[in-house]
Motif scaffolding. Structure first.
Motif, PDB file in Angstrom:
ATOM      1  N   GLY A 267      27.558   7.031  42.140  1.00 12.41           N
ATOM      2  CA  GLY A 267      26.780   5.897  42.607  1.00 12.41           C
ATOM      3  C   GLY A 267      27.551   4.590  42.513  1.00 12.41           C
ATOM      4  N   THR A 268      27.091   3.601  43.253  1.00 15.56           N
ATOM      5  CA  THR A 268      27.679   2.261  43.215  1.00 15.56           C
ATOM      6  C   THR A 268      26.721   1.310  42.513  1.00 15.56           C
ATOM      7  N   ALA A 269      27.124   0.064  42.404  1.00 13.17           N
ATOM      8  CA  ALA A 269      26.281  -0.953  41.768  1.00 13.17           C
ATOM      9  C   ALA A 269      25.324  -1.600  42.758  1.00 13.17           C
TER      10      ALA A 269
ATOM     11  N   GLY B  27      21.631  -5.820  37.416  1.00  9.56           N
ATOM     12  CA  GLY B  27      22.752  -6.354  36.664  1.00  9.56           C
ATOM     13  C   GLY B  27      24.102  -6.132  37.305  1.00  9.56           C
ATOM     14  N   GLY B  28      24.104  -5.625  38.534  1.00 14.02           N
ATOM     15  CA  GLY B  28      25.381  -5.383  39.211  1.00 14.02           C
ATOM     16  C   GLY B  28      26.238  -4.394  38.433  1.00 14.02           C
ATOM     17  N   THR B  29      27.521  -4.680  38.332  1.00 15.33           N
ATOM     18  CA  THR B  29      28.427  -3.778  37.632  1.00 15.33           C
ATOM     19  C   THR B  29      28.175  -3.756  36.128  1.00 15.33           C
TER      20      THR B  29
ATOM     21  N   GLU C 214      35.972   3.327  36.991  1.00 16.76           N
ATOM     22  CA  GLU C 214      36.987   2.607  37.762  1.00 16.76           C
ATOM     23  C   GLU C 214      36.963   1.118  37.435  1.00 16.76           C
ATOM     24  N   ALA C 215      35.765   0.536  37.468  1.00 17.15           N
ATOM     25  CA  ALA C 215      35.652  -0.895  37.186  1.00 17.15           C
ATOM     26  C   ALA C 215      36.181  -1.220  35.792  1.00 17.15           C
TER      27      ALA C 215
ATOM     28  N   HIS D 268      34.379  -1.702  50.542  1.00 18.74           N
ATOM     29  CA  HIS D 268      33.102  -1.909  49.863  1.00 18.74           C
ATOM     30  C   HIS D 268      33.008  -1.111  48.562  1.00 18.74           C
ATOM     31  N   THR D 269      33.597   0.065  48.526  1.00 17.51           N
ATOM     32  CA  THR D 269      33.500   0.916  47.338  1.00 17.51           C
ATOM     33  C   THR D 269      34.740   0.820  46.455  1.00 17.51           C
TER      34      THR D 269
END
Length: 380
Positions: free
Chosen positions: A206-208, A213-215, A227-228, A286-287
């Motif tokens: 999944g992504t943020a 709260g975003g990331t 990754e982040a 984007h990802t």
């Protein structure tokens, strides 16, 4: 109501359920024929067979919803279709007819198929091959093969996420980045099975997007969360629980996948959607949560598309004349991605980025008909 498109060859019928067309230019002298559909009869009302583009108004006079196909009555090859024709409603079927025999085949719910009277069209062009229907039985072999390959991929993934977890726990950021990319690309190659993964796909990949709260949101987990953290110098000890959860989710998915089932509709559909998502998410960056690996992911998605085509090839070869062109564009796109190098898409020069976008866009266009061609259909 869902539209389905079939594009077969030059001069072939292109069918869209639910698209209303009042008249064809230059053909005002011919009224749209109204064809009656019911549980007891099929295709009555077609009294003016002629070649060329035209619109049939299909009127369901019965009491149940029906699917309606325009077929060659000798072979069952489809030249037009409308699905979900509700009782008491009228919907258009837009077709282009060439020389040959045609009949309407009606498939009312809970009722055997009915084939209406044969009509012969003359004075037009040579007919295209049409599309032979794919049944659920036809898909059993490809589905079994793909499910086996997916299970093998998940077995490997579990080992790769364990290696990633160990690298994070060791505090070796460079080793963890390498392990992350290996595991992430392995997951991306399993493109047609995502629906069968259920909630695991969200927790693993999944992504943020949409998270309050975003990331930094607690609901942001999986590959992109790791990754982040890796590429934004998060403390490795703080990142360890996230890697633990990713590894645990990958192992649970591996262990439970045998109880899941890939929908027969998904194989043909995913062949197109994998590359459509590549265009929307990877080639826009984007990802990318810091690794700059979206071009590597694009190649993994090409692998995933190829895996779908490989299992469907025996069904597609006699049904889709453009399949060799699809193969050529996959090769071309892969070559252009290789030439672009391992850089973030934002760092590509405009010409290279435009070429990659054009490659994947063309590939998406060529893959789109496969979803309709490979969709399982009733024939009886």
């Amino acid at each position: 109501m869902r539209a389905r498109w079939i594009a077969v060859a030059a001069g072939a019928a292109v069918i869209a359920a639910g698209v209303v067309v009042a008249a064809w230019p230059g053909d005002e002298a011919h009224a749209d024929p109204e064809v009656e559909i019911s549980r007891s009869s099929c295709g009555t009302g077609w009294s003016d067979p002629r070649p060329g583009p035209q619109v049939f108004q299909l009127h369901n006079t019965g009491s149940v919803t029906a699917e309606v196909d325009l077929v060659d009555p000798a072979t069952g090859v489809i030249y037009g279709e409308v699905e979900g024709l509700s009782a008491g409603t009228t919907r258009p079927m837009q077709v282009t007819l060439a020389n040959g025999d045609y009949a309407f085949r009606c498939l009312p719910e809970d009722t055997p198929a009915i084939t209406g009277p044969k009509v012969t069209v003359t004075g037009g062009a040579t007919r295209s091959p049409g599309v032979a229907p794919v049944t659920r039985n036809d898909l059993l072999g490809p589905l079994k093969t793909y499910e086996q390959k997916t299970q093998e991929g998940l077995n490997g993934l579990a080992g790769q996420t364990a290696a990633l977890k160990d690298a994070v726990h060791s505090g070796n950021r460079d080793a963890a980045k390498t392990a992350w990319l290996t595991a992430y690309l392995a997951y991306e190659r399993l493109g047609a099975a995502y629906d069968a993964f259920g909630d695991f796909d969200g927790s693993i990949n999944g992504t943020a997007d949409g998270l309050p709260g975003g990331t930094a949101d607690e609901g942001f987990t999986g590959f992109h969360r790791v990754e982040a953290g890796l590429w934004h110098n998060e403390d490795m000890a703080a990142l360890a629980p996230v890697a633990d959860q990713l590894d645990a989710d990958a192992r649970k998915l591996r262990d439970t996948f045998a109880d899941s089932q890939i929908d027969g509709n998904d194989l043909g559909l995913r062949a197109h959607e994998i590359m459509e998502n590549t265009l929307q998410f990877e080639l826009t960056g984007h990802t990318d949560y810091g690794s700059g690996s979206t071009l590597a992911t694009t190649k993994a998605n090409l692998d995933g598309t190829q895996a779908v085509l490989d299992v469907l090839r025996p069904l597609l070869t006699p049904r889709y004349p453009a399949l060799p062109t699809v193969d050529k564009w996959i090769t071309r796109t892969r070559s252009d991605v290789d030439k672009a190098g391992a850089v973030p898409v934002a760092q590509l020069d405009p010409k290279t980025r435009q070429r990659l976008n054009a490659d994947v866009s063309q590939l998406c266009e060529l893959l789109a008909p496969i979803a309709a061609i490979a969709e399982p259909r009733r024939v009886s």
